[in-house]
Design an enzyme around this catalytic site. Structure first.
Site, PDB file in Angstrom:
ATOM      1  CB  SER A 142      -0.789  -0.049   1.301  1.00  0.00           C
ATOM      2  OG  SER A 142      -1.484   1.207   1.495  1.00  0.00           O
ATOM      3  CE1 TYR A 155      -4.748  -1.582   4.783  1.00  0.00           C
ATOM      4  CE2 TYR A 155      -3.643   0.176   4.258  1.00  0.00           C
ATOM      5  CZ  TYR A 155      -4.346  -0.766   3.946  1.00  0.00           C
ATOM      6  OH  TYR A 155      -4.498  -0.751   2.476  1.00  0.00           O
TER       7      TYR A 155
HETATM    8  P1  NDP Z   1     -11.983  -5.104  -0.621  1.00  0.00           P
HETATM    9  O1  NDP Z   1     -12.536  -4.609   0.756  1.00  0.00           O
HETATM   10  O2  NDP Z   1     -12.523  -4.650  -1.770  1.00  0.00           O
HETATM   11  O3  NDP Z   1     -11.210  -6.520  -0.768  1.00  0.00           O
HETATM   12  C1  NDP Z   1     -10.661  -7.082   0.344  1.00  0.00           C
HETATM   13  C2  NDP Z   1     -10.759  -8.525   0.279  1.00  0.00           C
HETATM   14  O4  NDP Z   1     -10.035  -9.297   1.035  1.00  0.00           O
HETATM   15  C3  NDP Z   1     -11.982  -9.193   0.258  1.00  0.00           C
HETATM   16  O5  NDP Z   1     -12.150 -10.028  -1.135  1.00  0.00           O
HETATM   17  C4  NDP Z   1     -12.333  -9.804   1.285  1.00  0.00           C
HETATM   18  O6  NDP Z   1     -13.336 -10.998   1.065  1.00  0.00           O
HETATM   19  C5  NDP Z   1     -10.725 -10.312   1.488  1.00  0.00           C
HETATM   20  N1  NDP Z   1     -10.474 -10.884   2.966  1.00  0.00           N
HETATM   21  C6  NDP Z   1     -10.570  -9.848   4.168  1.00  0.00           C
HETATM   22  N2  NDP Z   1     -10.224 -10.559   5.272  1.00  0.00           N
HETATM   23  C7  NDP Z   1     -10.246 -11.932   4.655  1.00  0.00           C
HETATM   24  C8  NDP Z   1      -9.678 -13.270   5.442  1.00  0.00           C
HETATM   25  N3  NDP Z   1      -9.472 -13.322   6.781  1.00  0.00           N
HETATM   26  N4  NDP Z   1      -9.655 -14.360   4.639  1.00  0.00           N
HETATM   27  C9  NDP Z   1      -9.818 -14.379   3.368  1.00  0.00           C
HETATM   28  N5  NDP Z   1     -10.201 -13.156   2.669  1.00  0.00           N
HETATM   29  C10 NDP Z   1     -10.202 -12.210   3.332  1.00  0.00           C
HETATM   30  O7  NDP Z   1     -10.783  -3.999  -0.683  1.00  0.00           O
HETATM   31  P2  NDP Z   1      -9.553  -3.708  -1.696  1.00  0.00           P
HETATM   32  O8  NDP Z   1      -9.787  -4.515  -3.109  1.00  0.00           O
HETATM   33  O9  NDP Z   1      -9.384  -2.304  -2.061  1.00  0.00           O
HETATM   34  O10 NDP Z   1      -8.259  -4.272  -1.086  1.00  0.00           O
HETATM   35  C11 NDP Z   1      -7.359  -5.514  -1.470  1.00  0.00           C
HETATM   36  C12 NDP Z   1      -6.000  -5.246  -1.046  1.00  0.00           C
HETATM   37  O11 NDP Z   1      -5.321  -4.022  -1.517  1.00  0.00           O
HETATM   38  C13 NDP Z   1      -5.699  -5.193   0.675  1.00  0.00           C
HETATM   39  O12 NDP Z   1      -4.625  -5.733   1.018  1.00  0.00           O
HETATM   40  C14 NDP Z   1      -5.595  -3.612   0.611  1.00  0.00           C
HETATM   41  O13 NDP Z   1      -5.132  -3.320   1.919  1.00  0.00           O
HETATM   42  C15 NDP Z   1      -4.785  -3.483  -0.593  1.00  0.00           C
HETATM   43  N6  NDP Z   1      -4.938  -1.875  -0.947  1.00  0.00           N
HETATM   44  C16 NDP Z   1      -6.066  -1.361  -1.326  1.00  0.00           C
HETATM   45  C17 NDP Z   1      -5.969   0.016  -1.864  1.00  0.00           C
HETATM   46  C18 NDP Z   1      -7.040   0.966  -1.916  1.00  0.00           C
HETATM   47  O14 NDP Z   1      -6.906   1.909  -2.498  1.00  0.00           O
HETATM   48  N7  NDP Z   1      -8.228   0.051  -2.266  1.00  0.00           N
HETATM   49  C19 NDP Z   1      -4.768   0.685  -1.794  1.00  0.00           C
HETATM   50  C20 NDP Z   1      -3.706   0.170  -1.116  1.00  0.00           C
HETATM   51  C21 NDP Z   1      -3.585  -1.297  -0.916  1.00  0.00           C
HETATM   52  P3  NDP Z   1     -14.236 -11.592   2.101  1.00  0.00           P
HETATM   53  O15 NDP Z   1     -14.539 -10.276   3.076  1.00  0.00           O
HETATM   54  O16 NDP Z   1     -15.376 -12.418   1.528  1.00  0.00           O
HETATM   55  O17 NDP Z   1     -13.263 -12.484   3.110  1.00  0.00           O
END
Ligand code: NDP
Length: 252
Positions: A142, A155
């Protein structure tokens, strides 16, 4: 095209049922890989697999904070597809508040989901990658891998840790022909940042003003970097952290 071709490759994307994970999964699938999406919500997961279109893809419901679940995902992937080449550690959560207000369980939940899970999945996938003659691990960091923010202490700690873990794993497994790299997304329009925009006043406009590209990113913006780091094109690239951020981190 051969350099970036993923035909015959099998990749796992954690957190692949939406957002950035699904954007990356689409890129891997388009390049020819068979993709296993992993997340907790099966309804979203089934829809996400269907959206990948033609090709043999799979959704596995799992909570990646559990080592046992990560091992099961690796085993079921190999059982179904016979090999395992790519792991994208993308699952992540954010809990935003002042540092003095976090409960112990909240701190642990962010570190477990964003950092420990990536180690567990990497460890669980290592034997199968070795067996396949090599592999690619891509950890999703990130801008908080580089910068701090007052509302994001656990985070930022987890995302900074991911970059150091990337370097350490890269040195450990280079001899197994496993390349380990990180992608550092800028601000991307997903469910995660929808809540950030609701919780942090003025965030949406600040991001546009600060990003040289002048816009929020979309999940598809991460696909190209992921395909590069998953393919033969990056065979001598390991231990790096590549910003995909419209220039956000380049700006003073
Ligand atoms: P979302 O909330 O859309 O996606 C997060 C995903 O993680 C979901 O698919 C969720 O699915 C899954 N997840 C969360 N906890 C668990 C768990 N314990 N086991 C399995 N799956 C899990 O967020 P983003 O797409 O934005 O984020 C994706 C990644 O990118 C993250 O690591 C985030 O920190 C990173 N990121 C995002 C940025 C942004 O601007 N959006 C910027 C920089 C980094 P479910 O809840 O069904 O388990």
């Amino acid at each position: 095209m051969g350099l970036f071709d993923l035909s015959g490759r099998v990749g796992i994307v954690t957190g692949g049922n939406g957002g950035i994970g699904l954007g990356i999964a689409r890129g891997l699938a388009e390049a020819g890989a068979r993709v296993v999406l992993v997340a907790r919500d099966s309804i979203k997961g089934t829809a996400a697999v269907a959206s990948l279109g033609a090709g043999e893809h799979l959704f596995l419901a799992a909570d990646v904070t559990s080592l046992e679940a990560c091992r099961r995902v690796a085993a079921e992937t190999v059982e179904r597809f016979g090999r395992l080449d790519i792991l994208v550690n993308n699952a992540g959560i954010a809990i935003r508040k002042a540092p003095q207000d976090y409960a112990e369980a909240e701190w642990r939940s962010v570190l477990d989901t964003n950092l420990t899970s990536a180690f567990f999945c990497a460890q669980a996938c290592h034997p199968a990658m070795k067996q396949s003659g090599g592999g690619k691990i891509i950890n999703i960091g990130s801008m908080m891998s580089l910068f701090g923010a007052p509302y994001a202490v656990p985070y930022a700690a987890s995302k900074g840790g991911l970059v150091q873990m990337t370097k350490a794993l890269a040195t450990a497994w280079a001899g197994d022909n496993i390349q380990v790299n990180a992608i550092l997304p800028g601000w991307i329009d997903t469910a995660l940042t929808a809540t950030a925009r609701a919780q942090v006043p003025g965030l949406s406009d600040q991001v546009v003003a600060r990003t040289p590209a002048g816009r929020w990113g979309e999940p598809e913006d991460l696909a190209g970097a992921a395909v590069f780091l998953a393919s033969a094109a990056s065979g001598f690239v390991t231990g790096t952290a590549l910003p995909v951020d419209g220039g956000y981190s380049a700006r003073a």
